[in-house]
Every structure is written in C-alpha cells, then in structure tokens.
Design a protein around this motif. Structure first.
Motif, PDB file in Angstrom:
ATOM      1  N   ASP A   1       0.847  -1.199   0.000  1.00  6.11           N
ATOM      2  CA  ASP A   1       0.000   0.000   0.000  1.00  6.11           C
ATOM      3  C   ASP A   1       0.882   1.249   0.000  1.00  6.11           C
ATOM      4  O   ASP A   1       1.947   1.286   0.638  1.00  6.11           O
ATOM      5  CB  ASP A   1      -0.899   0.020   1.244  1.00  6.11           C
ATOM      6  CG  ASP A   1      -2.123  -0.852   1.078  1.00  6.11           C
ATOM      7  OD1 ASP A   1      -2.367  -1.325  -0.050  1.00  6.11           O
ATOM      8  OD2 ASP A   1      -2.834  -1.079   2.080  1.00  6.11           O
ATOM      9  N   GLN A   2       0.417   2.268  -0.687  1.00  3.12           N
ATOM     10  CA  GLN A   2       1.127   3.534  -0.654  1.00  3.12           C
ATOM     11  C   GLN A   2       0.881   4.229   0.685  1.00  3.12           C
ATOM     12  O   GLN A   2      -0.157   4.039   1.323  1.00  3.12           O
ATOM     13  CB  GLN A   2       0.686   4.435  -1.795  1.00  3.12           C
ATOM     14  CG  GLN A   2       1.214   4.009  -3.152  1.00  3.12           C
ATOM     15  CD  GLN A   2       0.996   5.073  -4.203  1.00  3.12           C
ATOM     16  OE1 GLN A   2       0.392   6.118  -3.931  1.00  3.12           O
ATOM     17  NE2 GLN A   2       1.490   4.824  -5.407  1.00  3.12           N
ATOM     18  N   ALA A   3       1.869   5.037   1.100  1.00  2.00           N
ATOM     19  CA  ALA A   3       1.752   5.753   2.362  1.00  2.00           C
ATOM     20  C   ALA A   3       2.391   7.123   2.219  1.00  2.00           C
ATOM     21  O   ALA A   3       3.285   7.328   1.393  1.00  2.00           O
ATOM     22  CB  ALA A   3       2.425   4.971   3.490  1.00  2.00           C
ATOM     23  N   THR A   4       1.906   8.044   3.038  1.00  2.00           N
ATOM     24  CA  THR A   4       2.466   9.388   3.101  1.00  2.00           C
ATOM     25  C   THR A   4       3.025   9.596   4.500  1.00  2.00           C
ATOM     26  O   THR A   4       2.395   9.243   5.497  1.00  2.00           O
ATOM     27  CB  THR A   4       1.399  10.449   2.793  1.00  2.00           C
ATOM     28  OG1 THR A   4       0.799  10.157   1.530  1.00  2.00           O
ATOM     29  CG2 THR A   4       2.017  11.833   2.745  1.00  2.00           C
ATOM     30  N   VAL A   5       4.231  10.162   4.560  1.00  2.00           N
ATOM     31  CA  VAL A   5       4.935  10.341   5.834  1.00  2.00           C
ATOM     32  C   VAL A   5       5.263  11.825   5.995  1.00  2.00           C
ATOM     33  O   VAL A   5       5.795  12.464   5.084  1.00  2.00           O
ATOM     34  CB  VAL A   5       6.221   9.493   5.876  1.00  2.00           C
ATOM     35  CG1 VAL A   5       6.967   9.725   7.188  1.00  2.00           C
ATOM     36  CG2 VAL A   5       5.893   8.015   5.702  1.00  2.00           C
ATOM     37  N   TRP A   6       4.929  12.358   7.180  1.00  2.00           N
ATOM     38  CA  TRP A   6       5.280  13.727   7.536  1.00  2.00           C
ATOM     39  C   TRP A   6       6.234  13.689   8.720  1.00  2.00           C
ATOM     40  O   TRP A   6       5.957  13.021   9.728  1.00  2.00           O
ATOM     41  CB  TRP A   6       4.042  14.543   7.914  1.00  2.00           C
ATOM     42  CG  TRP A   6       3.079  14.778   6.790  1.00  2.00           C
ATOM     43  CD1 TRP A   6       3.034  15.837   5.947  1.00  2.00           C
ATOM     44  CD2 TRP A   6       1.977  13.934   6.427  1.00  2.00           C
ATOM     45  NE1 TRP A   6       1.983  15.715   5.060  1.00  2.00           N
ATOM     46  CE2 TRP A   6       1.320  14.547   5.335  1.00  2.00           C
ATOM     47  CE3 TRP A   6       1.487  12.701   6.894  1.00  2.00           C
ATOM     48  CZ2 TRP A   6       0.207  13.992   4.719  1.00  2.00           C
ATOM     49  CZ3 TRP A   6       0.383  12.151   6.283  1.00  2.00           C
ATOM     50  CH2 TRP A   6      -0.239  12.788   5.198  1.00  2.00           C
TER      51      TRP A   6
ATOM     52  N   VAL B   1       2.075   9.126   9.862  1.00  2.00           N
ATOM     53  CA  VAL B   1       1.933   8.279   8.684  1.00  2.00           C
ATOM     54  C   VAL B   1       0.472   8.080   8.357  1.00  2.00           C
ATOM     55  O   VAL B   1      -0.359   7.871   9.258  1.00  2.00           O
ATOM     56  CB  VAL B   1       2.613   6.893   8.929  1.00  2.00           C
ATOM     57  CG1 VAL B   1       2.344   5.943   7.767  1.00  2.00           C
ATOM     58  CG2 VAL B   1       4.114   7.069   9.142  1.00  2.00           C
ATOM     59  N   ARG B   2       0.193   8.137   7.069  1.00  2.00           N
ATOM     60  CA  ARG B   2      -1.138   7.794   6.578  1.00  2.00           C
ATOM     61  C   ARG B   2      -0.985   6.791   5.458  1.00  2.00           C
ATOM     62  O   ARG B   2      -0.201   6.984   4.534  1.00  2.00           O
ATOM     63  CB  ARG B   2      -1.852   9.033   6.038  1.00  2.00           C
ATOM     64  CG  ARG B   2      -3.327   8.758   5.625  1.00  2.00           C
ATOM     65  CD  ARG B   2      -3.929   9.953   4.920  1.00  2.00           C
ATOM     66  NE  ARG B   2      -3.310  10.176   3.628  1.00  2.00           N
ATOM     67  CZ  ARG B   2      -3.253  11.361   3.004  1.00  2.00           C
ATOM     68  NH1 ARG B   2      -3.751  12.444   3.601  1.00  2.00           N
ATOM     69  NH2 ARG B   2      -2.667  11.479   1.820  1.00  2.00           N
ATOM     70  N   VAL B   3      -1.746   5.711   5.571  1.00  2.00           N
ATOM     71  CA  VAL B   3      -1.698   4.645   4.560  1.00  2.00           C
ATOM     72  C   VAL B   3      -2.920   4.798   3.654  1.00  2.00           C
ATOM     73  O   VAL B   3      -4.054   4.936   4.139  1.00  2.00           O
ATOM     74  CB  VAL B   3      -1.690   3.262   5.206  1.00  2.00           C
ATOM     75  CG1 VAL B   3      -1.748   2.159   4.163  1.00  2.00           C
ATOM     76  CG2 VAL B   3      -0.435   3.081   6.067  1.00  2.00           C
ATOM     77  N   ASP B   4      -2.687   4.797   2.361  1.00  2.00           N
ATOM     78  CA  ASP B   4      -3.759   4.936   1.370  1.00  2.00           C
ATOM     79  C   ASP B   4      -3.957   3.588   0.701  1.00  2.00           C
ATOM     80  O   ASP B   4      -3.303   3.259  -0.296  1.00  2.00           O
ATOM     81  CB  ASP B   4      -3.401   5.996   0.323  1.00  2.00           C
ATOM     82  CG  ASP B   4      -3.155   7.355   0.967  1.00  2.00           C
ATOM     83  OD1 ASP B   4      -3.861   7.655   1.947  1.00  2.00           O
ATOM     84  OD2 ASP B   4      -2.263   8.086   0.510  1.00  2.00           O
ATOM     85  N   HIS B   5      -4.835   2.783   1.258  1.00  2.00           N
ATOM     86  CA  HIS B   5      -5.059   1.450   0.725  1.00  2.00           C
ATOM     87  C   HIS B   5      -5.758   1.536  -0.633  1.00  2.00           C
ATOM     88  O   HIS B   5      -6.728   2.263  -0.806  1.00  2.00           O
ATOM     89  CB  HIS B   5      -5.920   0.624   1.688  1.00  2.00           C
ATOM     90  CG  HIS B   5      -6.269  -0.724   1.148  1.00  2.00           C
ATOM     91  ND1 HIS B   5      -5.299  -1.628   0.762  1.00  2.00           N
ATOM     92  CD2 HIS B   5      -7.463  -1.312   0.916  1.00  2.00           C
ATOM     93  CE1 HIS B   5      -5.914  -2.721   0.333  1.00  2.00           C
ATOM     94  NE2 HIS B   5      -7.202  -2.551   0.404  1.00  2.00           N
ATOM     95  N   GLY B   6      -5.236   0.766  -1.578  1.00  2.00           N
ATOM     96  CA  GLY B   6      -5.854   0.681  -2.888  1.00  2.00           C
ATOM     97  C   GLY B   6      -5.514   1.819  -3.811  1.00  2.00           C
ATOM     98  O   GLY B   6      -6.017   1.872  -4.929  1.00  2.00           O
ATOM     99  N   ARG B   7      -4.671   2.751  -3.393  1.00  3.43           N
ATOM    100  CA  ARG B   7      -4.335   3.887  -4.233  1.00  3.43           C
ATOM    101  C   ARG B   7      -2.981   3.651  -4.895  1.00  3.43           C
ATOM    102  O   ARG B   7      -2.066   3.196  -4.294  1.00  3.43           O
ATOM    103  CB  ARG B   7      -4.278   5.173  -3.379  1.00  3.43           C
ATOM    104  CG  ARG B   7      -5.651   5.611  -2.887  1.00  3.43           C
ATOM    105  CD  ARG B   7      -5.489   6.783  -1.960  1.00  3.43           C
ATOM    106  NE  ARG B   7      -6.820   7.251  -1.513  1.00  3.43           N
ATOM    107  CZ  ARG B   7      -7.500   8.188  -2.109  1.00  3.43           C
ATOM    108  NH1 ARG B   7      -7.013   8.790  -3.185  1.00  3.43           N
ATOM    109  NH2 ARG B   7      -8.681   8.562  -1.659  1.00  3.43           N
TER     110      ARG B   7
END
Length: 344
Positions: free
Chosen positions: A265-270, A338-344
């Motif tokens: 899964d893609q994720a965004t990290v700050w 962290v935010r995980v973007d499932h299916g993106r």
C-alpha cells in the motif's frame, strides 16, 4: 401573555434540526469510512539500519579519515590501523612458504635418485633369481646321472655349491632391494606442511588488508569519540555507520486499523518540523507480533499502551519503505506521522 403562543419549534426549525442531525451522522459515517480506508497514526518514527564499525584486527589507529555526522561512500577508507606488524607477519609467512617449497624440490630430487637405486636393486633380484633357477636345474639334471657313472661326484658337488651360492646371492639382493625401497623419501608430509604455510600466508595477507577499515555501504558516521592513537580491539565497535540507502517509517497502528493496511500500500509520511515536505513510501511489512504487556523476553518489539486501566487496542509496528528519501531532514528516531492509502 397570549394563551395561543407556541413555545415549541416551528416546522421550519424542526426541519433544520433534522437536517443538522442528518449531516452530523453522515459526517461521522464518512469519517469512519475514510479512516478505515486511509488509516493514520502520529505514533511513528524514522528508522535506518546501522552497523557498528568494528575492526577485524587489533592495533593502534594511525589514520582517521572521518568525523561525526559525515557522509561516506561505500568502499571509502574510514581508518587505518598500524600495518607494520602485519607486514612483518606476512613476510614471515612468505619466507616459510619459500623454505618449504625449496625443501620439497630437494626431497623430490632425492626421491628420484632413490627410486632409480630401488629399480636397480629390483633388477638385481631378478638376475639372482634367474641364476638360482639355473643352478637348481643343473643340479636336477646331474644327480640322476651320478649312479650310472655318467658324471663324477665332483661335478655334482660343484652344482650343489653353485645352487647354494645363487640362493645366498638372491637373499642378499632381496634384502638390498627392500632397503632401497624403504629409503625412498616421501614428500606427502612436506606438501601438507606447505598447504598449512600457504594458508597462514593468505591469512597474514588478509589481516594486512584489514588494517584499512572500509565503509561497507553509503552511510553517515555517528557516535565517533576516538582519535588517532587509540588502540582498536578486534570485534569492538569504534563508531556507528547509518545506512543512508534505505529509510523507513516505523508506524505503530492499532490492531483495529490493520485490516485496512496491506503489503505494498502507498503511504504518506510527515516529519515533525517538515510537515510541508511529505514523503511517499510503500508498506513493506506488517508486525506479526509484539511483546505482551507485563511479559519479557527477546525477539519481539515492545509497544506500550497509553492506558493500562482500560482495555485499549494493541498497536503493531508497520514498516514503510520510503521512496527517493534524501536530505538533511532524515534522522534516525525523528518523530513522524503516517497515513496509509489502501488501494491507491
């Protein structure tokens, strides 16, 4: 006061109240759906693998090419241990190999000479055996001719003497051949010693090479607190090298969030202090277990719960491999969200 005044909400007011409740409920449902589809946590930190840089040989440091927080490339010299004792050991090992090779050459020539002597002795045995066979044959022919008087007693006695002489010569030749065979040298033990000496030479050459400690990967030096002249002991780390080629965000997600997180899964990290520079990554692994509360033991990560007087969801580490991570903001242990973007 007018008895006909109505203190309750008007139809318009009731409609507005209903719409407000409906919007609130829809907002809650939407928030739940988004949270399930895009799990997020502020309990995360930045991580990179590291290696304690320990020399494989002991000695005094004569050169130090790094300082704290400096970036190094793979194969770059980090420090040098005094190579002089290792050069001397290599020269000693090389001399031992040369001496054994010379001894093997000399022994080989002696073996060749001894082999020729043994072959000659073996041929002498064959000749003596032939002489004995001939003497016995002659005696066997003469003895039946003695009673009729065709030969004299002297001739028979001479034949017996020749037989005894031939037997004695054969015995002597056999003994000499055996001695010559036993005298042949053997280089097998010398060859075994040569192999051991060559192995010692290779180890000495390896130790000499290892006096220069090289960076095993691209990284950053931390924890350096030594100077030239320090005695380095083999196997004892002198400082740490952080692997700057692989960066991770290790995020502790509640177990109720894990069904919405999948591998790749893609994720965004700050990072804290760099919220305006989000980084992208992908989920590389999901924690298979943590150390249960109140227990101890090796092998499992320990994740504390915020409250221990109510039942709260356990959190499990999720490893996110950062993509194209670089820059001064990357520090091991830095606080992250962290935010995980499932299916993106």
């Amino acid at each position: 006061m007018n008895a006909h005044d109505n203190t309750g909400p008007t139809p318009r007011g009731r409609l507005l109240m209903f719409l407000s409740f409906a919007l609130a409920a829809a907002s809650i449902v939407a928030t739940v759906l988004v949270t399930n589809a895009r799990p997020r946590t502020h309990d995360a930190y930045l991580f990179a693998f590291s290696a304690g840089m320990a020399p494989e040989v002991s000695g005094r440091i004569v050169e130090l090419h790094v300082t704290n927080n400096i970036a190094v490339r793979k194969g770059q010299p980090l420090l040098v241990i005094d190579p002089e004792p290792f050069r001397l050991r290599l020269s000693q090992a090389q001399a031992q190999v040369a001496a054994l090779q010379a001894e093997i050459d000399l022994t080989g020539r002696q073996v060749t000479s001894q082999g020729s002597g043994a072959n000659a002795a073996a041929r002498q045995v064959d000749r003596a055996a032939a002489q004995l066979t001939l003497a016995r044959s002659t005696l066997a022919r003469l003895e039946p001719l003695l009673p009729p008087g065709y030969v004299t007693t002297q001739q028979v006695d001479d034949a017996k003497a020749k037989e005894r002489e031939a037997a004695a010569q054969l015995a002597t030749a056999v003994q000499q051949a055996s001695q010559a065979k036993e005298a042949i040298g053997d280089v097998a033990s010398l060859l075994a010693q040569l192999k051991a000496a060559q192995a010692a030479e290779a180890l000495a050459a390896r130790d000499l090479r290892l006096t220069t400690v090289l960076a095993p990967f691209d990284g950053q030096v931390v924890g350096l607190n030594i100077a030239v002249g320090t005695f380095a002991t083999a196997g004892h780390p002198l400082f740490t090298l952080i692997d700057s080629g692989r960066w991770y965000a290790v995020a502790d997600f509640r177990e109720t969030d894990l069904p919405g997180i999948h591998m790749d899964d893609q994720a965004t990290v700050w990072l804290m202090g760099y919220e305006g520079q989000p980084m992208r990554g992908r989920v590389e692994s999901l924690g298979a277990g943590v150390q249960p509360q109140g227990t101890s033991g090796p092998g499992l990560p320990s994740v504390d719960r915020n409250l221990n007087w109510v039942i709260v969801a356990q959190r499990f580490p999720v490893w996110i491999r950062l993509e194209h991570a670089s820059g001064a903001m990357l520090r091991t242990g830095a606080t992250a969200s962290v935010r995980v973007d499932h299916g993106r």
